[in-house]
Design a protein around this motif. Structure first.
Motif, PDB file in Angstrom:
ATOM      1  N   ARG A  97       0.858  -1.187   0.000  1.00  0.00           N
ATOM      2  CA  ARG A  97       0.000   0.000   0.000  1.00  0.00           C
ATOM      3  C   ARG A  97       0.891   1.233   0.000  1.00  0.00           C
ATOM      4  NH1 ARG A  97      -2.358   4.002   2.968  1.00  0.00           N
ATOM      5  NH2 ARG A  97      -1.063   3.548   4.780  1.00  0.00           N
ATOM      6  N   ASP A  98       0.741   2.061  -1.022  1.00  0.00           N
ATOM      7  CA  ASP A  98       1.536   3.279  -1.086  1.00  0.00           C
ATOM      8  C   ASP A  98       1.041   4.271  -0.033  1.00  0.00           C
ATOM      9  OD1 ASP A  98       3.040   2.327  -3.197  1.00  0.00           O
ATOM     10  OD2 ASP A  98       1.629   3.088  -4.695  1.00  0.00           O
ATOM     11  N   PRO A  99       1.957   4.922   0.666  1.00  0.00           N
ATOM     12  CA  PRO A  99       1.546   5.891   1.705  1.00  0.00           C
ATOM     13  C   PRO A  99       0.736   7.038   1.118  1.00  0.00           C
ATOM     14  CG  PRO A  99       3.869   5.330   1.907  1.00  0.00           C
ATOM     15  CD  PRO A  99       3.420   4.776   0.598  1.00  0.00           C
ATOM     16  N   GLN A 100      -0.070   7.621   1.971  1.00  0.00           N
ATOM     17  CA  GLN A 100      -0.909   8.749   1.577  1.00  0.00           C
ATOM     18  C   GLN A 100      -0.536   9.991   2.383  1.00  0.00           C
ATOM     19  OE1 GLN A 100      -4.930   7.313   2.333  1.00  0.00           O
ATOM     20  NE2 GLN A 100      -5.203   6.830   0.169  1.00  0.00           N
ATOM     21  N   ILE A 101      -0.831  11.147   1.807  1.00  0.00           N
ATOM     22  CA  ILE A 101      -0.767  12.409   2.545  1.00  0.00           C
ATOM     23  C   ILE A 101      -2.192  12.929   2.645  1.00  0.00           C
ATOM     24  CG2 ILE A 101       0.182  14.732   2.661  1.00  0.00           C
ATOM     25  CD1 ILE A 101       2.441  13.854   0.869  1.00  0.00           C
ATOM     26  N   THR A 102      -2.672  13.056   3.859  1.00  0.00           N
ATOM     27  CA  THR A 102      -4.030  13.539   4.102  1.00  0.00           C
ATOM     28  C   THR A 102      -3.969  15.004   4.501  1.00  0.00           C
ATOM     29  OG1 THR A 102      -4.796  11.353   4.794  1.00  0.00           O
ATOM     30  CG2 THR A 102      -6.119  13.246   5.471  1.00  0.00           C
ATOM     31  N   TYR A 103      -4.717  15.838   3.793  1.00  0.00           N
ATOM     32  CA  TYR A 103      -4.754  17.272   4.080  1.00  0.00           C
ATOM     33  C   TYR A 103      -6.032  17.595   4.853  1.00  0.00           C
ATOM     34  CZ  TYR A 103      -0.825  17.650   0.950  1.00  0.00           C
ATOM     35  OH  TYR A 103       0.422  17.500   0.374  1.00  0.00           O
ATOM     36  N   VAL A 104      -5.878  18.348   5.924  1.00  0.00           N
ATOM     37  CA  VAL A 104      -7.023  18.709   6.758  1.00  0.00           C
ATOM     38  C   VAL A 104      -7.118  20.223   6.863  1.00  0.00           C
ATOM     39  CG1 VAL A 104      -6.910  16.553   8.068  1.00  0.00           C
ATOM     40  CG2 VAL A 104      -5.711  18.578   8.925  1.00  0.00           C
ATOM     41  N   ASP A 105      -8.322  20.709   7.087  1.00  0.00           N
ATOM     42  CA  ASP A 105      -8.516  22.148   7.221  1.00  0.00           C
ATOM     43  C   ASP A 105      -8.179  22.607   8.629  1.00  0.00           C
ATOM     44  OD1 ASP A 105     -10.657  21.488   8.854  1.00  0.00           O
ATOM     45  OD2 ASP A 105     -12.208  22.198   7.481  1.00  0.00           O
ATOM     46  N   ARG A 106      -8.413  23.862   8.920  1.00  0.00           N
ATOM     47  CA  ARG A 106      -8.007  24.426  10.204  1.00  0.00           C
ATOM     48  C   ARG A 106      -8.799  23.820  11.368  1.00  0.00           C
ATOM     49  NH1 ARG A 106     -10.507  29.330  11.899  1.00  0.00           N
ATOM     50  NH2 ARG A 106      -8.427  30.145  12.339  1.00  0.00           N
ATOM     51  N   ALA A 107      -9.920  23.147  11.084  1.00  0.00           N
ATOM     52  CA  ALA A 107     -10.698  22.486  12.120  1.00  0.00           C
ATOM     53  C   ALA A 107     -10.405  20.993  12.200  1.00  0.00           C
ATOM     54  CB  ALA A 107     -12.194  22.700  11.881  1.00  0.00           C
ATOM     55  N   GLY A 108      -9.518  20.484  11.338  1.00  0.00           N
ATOM     56  CA  GLY A 108      -9.156  19.078  11.360  1.00  0.00           C
ATOM     57  C   GLY A 108      -9.955  18.200  10.425  1.00  0.00           C
ATOM     58  N   VAL A 128     -10.983  16.474   6.911  1.00  0.00           N
ATOM     59  CA  VAL A 128     -10.243  16.079   5.715  1.00  0.00           C
ATOM     60  C   VAL A 128     -10.734  16.886   4.513  1.00  0.00           C
ATOM     61  CG1 VAL A 128      -9.742  14.188   4.121  1.00  0.00           C
ATOM     62  CG2 VAL A 128      -9.829  13.754   6.573  1.00  0.00           C
ATOM     63  N   ILE A 129      -9.793  17.479   3.774  1.00  0.00           N
ATOM     64  CA  ILE A 129     -10.158  18.230   2.571  1.00  0.00           C
ATOM     65  C   ILE A 129      -9.557  17.621   1.309  1.00  0.00           C
ATOM     66  CG2 ILE A 129     -10.550  20.422   3.741  1.00  0.00           C
ATOM     67  CD1 ILE A 129      -7.729  21.263   2.935  1.00  0.00           C
ATOM     68  N   GLY A 130      -8.678  16.647   1.458  1.00  0.00           N
ATOM     69  CA  GLY A 130      -8.102  16.013   0.284  1.00  0.00           C
ATOM     70  C   GLY A 130      -7.038  15.007   0.662  1.00  0.00           C
ATOM     71  N   VAL A 131      -6.811  14.057  -0.216  1.00  0.00           N
ATOM     72  CA  VAL A 131      -5.796  13.022  -0.017  1.00  0.00           C
ATOM     73  C   VAL A 131      -4.976  12.920  -1.296  1.00  0.00           C
ATOM     74  CG1 VAL A 131      -5.356  10.589   0.469  1.00  0.00           C
ATOM     75  CG2 VAL A 131      -7.284  11.754   1.581  1.00  0.00           C
ATOM     76  N   ARG A 132      -3.669  12.849  -1.122  1.00  0.00           N
ATOM     77  CA  ARG A 132      -2.780  12.666  -2.261  1.00  0.00           C
ATOM     78  C   ARG A 132      -1.864  11.479  -1.963  1.00  0.00           C
ATOM     79  NH1 ARG A 132      -6.135  15.548  -3.673  1.00  0.00           N
ATOM     80  NH2 ARG A 132      -6.009  17.548  -4.786  1.00  0.00           N
ATOM     81  N   GLY A 133      -1.265  10.925  -3.008  1.00  0.00           N
ATOM     82  CA  GLY A 133      -0.379   9.779  -2.830  1.00  0.00           C
ATOM     83  C   GLY A 133      -1.074   8.498  -3.208  1.00  0.00           C
ATOM     84  N   GLY A 134      -0.959   7.488  -2.353  1.00  0.00           N
ATOM     85  CA  GLY A 134      -1.515   6.171  -2.654  1.00  0.00           C
ATOM     86  C   GLY A 134      -3.019   6.178  -2.808  1.00  0.00           C
ATOM     87  N   ARG A 135      -3.530   5.166  -3.509  1.00  0.00           N
ATOM     88  CA  ARG A 135      -4.966   5.057  -3.769  1.00  0.00           C
ATOM     89  C   ARG A 135      -5.743   4.638  -2.539  1.00  0.00           C
ATOM     90  NH1 ARG A 135      -6.646   1.392  -8.765  1.00  0.00           N
ATOM     91  NH2 ARG A 135      -6.106   3.329  -9.846  1.00  0.00           N
ATOM     92  N   TYR A 136      -5.136   3.768  -1.724  1.00  0.00           N
ATOM     93  CA  TYR A 136      -5.897   3.149  -0.635  1.00  0.00           C
ATOM     94  C   TYR A 136      -5.531   3.734   0.723  1.00  0.00           C
ATOM     95  CZ  TYR A 136      -6.517  -0.294  -4.336  1.00  0.00           C
ATOM     96  OH  TYR A 136      -6.791  -0.903  -5.534  1.00  0.00           O
ATOM     97  N   ALA A 137      -6.540   3.918   1.533  1.00  0.00           N
ATOM     98  CA  ALA A 137      -6.342   4.377   2.906  1.00  0.00           C
ATOM     99  C   ALA A 137      -5.876   3.204   3.768  1.00  0.00           C
ATOM    100  CB  ALA A 137      -7.642   4.941   3.447  1.00  0.00           C
ATOM    101  N   PRO A 138      -5.390   3.466   4.965  1.00  0.00           N
ATOM    102  CA  PRO A 138      -5.090   2.371   5.885  1.00  0.00           C
ATOM    103  C   PRO A 138      -6.359   1.582   6.183  1.00  0.00           C
ATOM    104  CG  PRO A 138      -4.166   4.444   6.676  1.00  0.00           C
ATOM    105  CD  PRO A 138      -5.069   4.781   5.535  1.00  0.00           C
ATOM    106  N   PRO A 139      -6.246   0.349   6.689  1.00  0.00           N
ATOM    107  CA  PRO A 139      -7.439  -0.434   7.021  1.00  0.00           C
ATOM    108  C   PRO A 139      -8.397   0.343   7.907  1.00  0.00           C
ATOM    109  CG  PRO A 139      -5.489  -1.803   7.182  1.00  0.00           C
ATOM    110  CD  PRO A 139      -5.003  -0.410   6.948  1.00  0.00           C
ATOM    111  N   GLN A 157       5.722   6.669   4.846  1.00  0.00           N
ATOM    112  CA  GLN A 157       4.678   6.519   5.847  1.00  0.00           C
ATOM    113  C   GLN A 157       3.579   7.540   5.599  1.00  0.00           C
ATOM    114  OE1 GLN A 157       6.344   7.430   9.741  1.00  0.00           O
ATOM    115  NE2 GLN A 157       7.876   8.746   8.800  1.00  0.00           N
ATOM    116  N   ASP A 158       2.399   7.256   6.132  1.00  0.00           N
ATOM    117  CA  ASP A 158       1.275   8.173   5.974  1.00  0.00           C
ATOM    118  C   ASP A 158       1.547   9.451   6.759  1.00  0.00           C
ATOM    119  OD1 ASP A 158      -0.286   6.436   4.398  1.00  0.00           O
ATOM    120  OD2 ASP A 158      -0.974   5.380   6.185  1.00  0.00           O
ATOM    121  N   LEU A 159       1.204  10.576   6.134  1.00  0.00           N
ATOM    122  CA  LEU A 159       1.390  11.870   6.767  1.00  0.00           C
ATOM    123  C   LEU A 159       0.065  12.629   6.805  1.00  0.00           C
ATOM    124  CD1 LEU A 159       4.698  13.092   5.052  1.00  0.00           C
ATOM    125  CD2 LEU A 159       4.459  11.944   7.276  1.00  0.00           C
ATOM    126  N   VAL A 160      -0.019  13.561   7.733  1.00  0.00           N
ATOM    127  CA  VAL A 160      -1.157  14.470   7.816  1.00  0.00           C
ATOM    128  C   VAL A 160      -0.613  15.890   7.736  1.00  0.00           C
ATOM    129  CG1 VAL A 160      -3.056  15.329   9.236  1.00  0.00           C
ATOM    130  CG2 VAL A 160      -2.532  12.885   9.213  1.00  0.00           C
TER     131      VAL A 160
END
Length: 607
Positions: A28-39, A41-52, A264-267
């Motif tokens: 599983r390719d790692p993902q970068i999850t982008y969150v807004d100022r309130a936390g 999720v506003i978008g995900v880049r990188g791998g196609r699949y999220a963690p389980p 690794q997955d990042l936020v």
């Protein structure tokens, strides 16, 4: 392999079977999850699949919906359903071809993890073998979590979290029973049962899922009836589509900060305000649609707060059709929204809003500017000239104070593009982006301080430590008083009685400037309230002319529509007056003749 699968399908005990091949590695390719100022999720880049998926954080009815409709005996079998597999293989052999069906959740996961969707008996047999090995290696909860993170829900959404955001604009943990059943219904065919594109088909299959949930004891009949009575809002278009311009921009910055490949997955925590973003996107989109007959095709909007945080960045009206970010990458002529920099230079050179000027024909180095209105106004004040965007006065003013000074002032408050200094620069021939215009106007809104607009706050390991903390450049004084207060006084009049009256918001202290290029290729409204600046641009990607669209029409309308919500959302205050003006210099002491020593001795005594 086929014989092994047949044996499994007929229920042979595992000790009687030959040893099974080892599972391939799960990748599983790692993902970068982008969150807004309130936390959120506003978008995900990188791998196609999220963690389980973490089933402990989901309502029990969410995974239960998938088990009920896809694999009722999931908790009983060892990876394959013997009777189902036997029926499928017999059917395949009798028809001379492979047919989909009878796969357990574990088999579907094995196919997603290791195999293709090729319809052959060999692939199905391998799928069954891998399913058994998955059951040996993982718990049922782990298998179900991996399954829910990898299945495809249509419309580009892989996994339950992405699907919940795509169709219902919420995290999976907040799905209702009806919504969970609707997503489970998609498993039969993401195309045929897409909740957005095929609502009737999806609703019919959702009913079957709810029936199955009652039959398996996942919900009660009363809960089914309540769910069927609901009509959840399904988003026809991805609700986070407008934010993707911002995510693309911040993702580019994030990648530059990371060294080497992602392991690794990042936020990434950002400055974006999703509620403001949605309001701005809706406002500009509605205005573009309303004025489409006048040739309006595209729009952009940017909001920056007092310290430089980008709270809104809308790069276009439809991200799915065009990913070009007009807020960041489109360099367009500023038109008369440039004039505040001219007037700032004039105020700093000693003029005031009441300085008299004359609106009359003028020629500078062979160039003669023309006003939008055909009639000349004659003798007026600078305040009136700016309120009504008189071109002749702005051109003479820049020529008088020096176009180099105008350019220097514009750069000082936040313009970063190269500025031309020919006579027409006073009317906004310089090419700028909406982002840098918002950055510059923020100095007018926050008491005269230059900001460095930014969108990235910090980067952290998912569930772990912060690996990058942004330390933005603090606001620095850029405009002194009285020039700041005098300029803001004039910009208030633009909205009160001038070309920007359509941007007025009753009860709030707002100011700004319209901008229209002479051939109607670009239209702007750049405005602000206390500590919050917003720029709206409208035009066409092919740089052809619109028909009669000025900055005081569609852009000002969109600005007011959005800012009418924003001023309440951010609890806007009055525009701050800025720093106190310098104290007047103390008068020079008067020189007096010092007394001559011994003079009193020469005077006659008093009687």
């Amino acid at each position: 392999m086929i014989a092994l699968a047949v044996a499994l399908s007929l229920g042979a005990s595992l000790p009687d079977l030959p040893s099974l091949p080892s599972l391939p590695p799960i990748r599983r390719d790692p993902q970068i999850t982008y969150v807004d100022r309130a936390g959120a999720v506003i978008g995900v880049r990188g791998g196609r699949y999220a963690p389980p998926a973490d089933l402990a954080k989901l309502p029990a009815y969410v995974p239960a919906a998938f088990v009920a409709i896809e694999d009722r005996r999931f908790y009983e079998h060892a990876g394959v359903d013997p009777m189902g597999i036997a029926r499928a293989i017999v059917s395949d052999l009798s028809k001379g071809r492979a047919a989909q069906g009878a796969s357990t959740i574990t088999q579907q996961l094995a196919r997603n993890l290791f195999l293709s969707n090729e319809r052959t008996v060999e692939r199905k047999a391998t799928e069954a073998v891998y399913a058994v090995e998955l059951e040996r290696a993982f718990s049922k909860q782990q298998i179900l979590g991996m399954y829910l993170s990898r299945v495809y829900f249509g419309s580009g959404a892989y996994g339950i979290e992405a699907a919940a955001r795509r169709y219902y604009n919420k995290p999976a943990a907040k799905l209702t029973i009806r919504e969970a059943a609707s997503l489970a219904a998609v498993m039969k065919s993401p195309v045929a049962y897409d909740p957005a594109d095929q609502p009737a088909a999806n609703a019919a299959r959702t009913r079957l899922v709810l029936d199955a949930m009652v039959e398996t004891g996942a919900i009660t009949a009363a809960q089914r009836a309540k769910a069927l009575a609901q009509t959840p809002k399904v988003w026809k278009d991805a609700p986070d589509a407008p934010t993707q311009y911002f995510v693309d921009w911040v993702d580019g910055q994030t990648r530059k900060l990371l060294t080497g490949p992602l392991h690794q997955d990042l936020v990434v925590e950002t400055t974006l305000d999703s509620q403001l973003e949605a309001a701005a996107a809706q406002a500009v989109s509605a205005s573009v649609t309303r004025h489409k007959g006048q040739g309006v095709e595209q729009a952009a909007a940017v909001s920056v707060d007092a310290v430089g945080r980008i709270r809104v960045l809308v790069g276009g009206v439809d991200y799915a059709k065009s990913q070009f970010d007009r807020a960041v990458d489109a360099h367009r002529q500023a038109g008369s929204s440039w004039k505040p920099f001219v007037y700032l230079a004039a105020m700093e050179s000693g003029r005031t809003p009441d300085t008299p000027v004359v609106d009359e024909p003028v020629t500078i180095n062979g160039w003669s500017p023309h006003n939008f209105e055909p009639e000349f106004m004659g003798s007026i004040t600078l305040q009136t000239a700016l309120a009504h965007s008189v071109n002749t006065v702005a051109a003479k003013l820049a020529d008088d104070v020096g176009r180099d000074k105008v350019a220097a002032d514009a750069h000082r408050v936040g313009i970063v593009s190269q500025i031309n200094t020919d006579p027409a620069m006073a009317l906004g021939t310089t090419l700028v982006t909406p982002l840098e215009m918002a950055q510059a106007y923020t100095a007018f809104s926050n008491g005269g301080n230059r900001v460095a607009a930014y969108g990235l706050e910090r980067i952290r390991v998912a569930g772990g430590a912060v690996i990058f903390q942004n330390r933005p450049t603090p606001p620095t004084p850029a405009i002194a008083n009285p020039p700041l207060s005098e300029l803001n006084q004039m910009l208030r009049q633009v909205v009160a009685v001038g070309t920007g009256t359509k941007a007025a918001i009753p009860g709030y202290d707002v100011a700004g400037k319209t901008g229209t290029t002479s051939d109607f290729k670009d239209a702007w409204f750049c405005g602000f309230t206390g500590g919050f600046a917003t720029v709206v641009w409208m035009g066409r990607d092919d740089n052809t002319a619109m028909r009669g669209i000025t900055g005081g029409s569609a852009p000002a309308e969109a600005w007011r529509s959005y800012m009418g919500y924003a001023v309440r959302h951010v609890a806007a205050t009055a525009i701050p007056p800025g720093p106190p003006p310098p104290a007047p210099a103390a008068p020079a002491p008067t020189e007096t003749q010092p007394p001559i020593p011994g003079l009193n001795d020469l005077l006659p005594p008093k009687t």
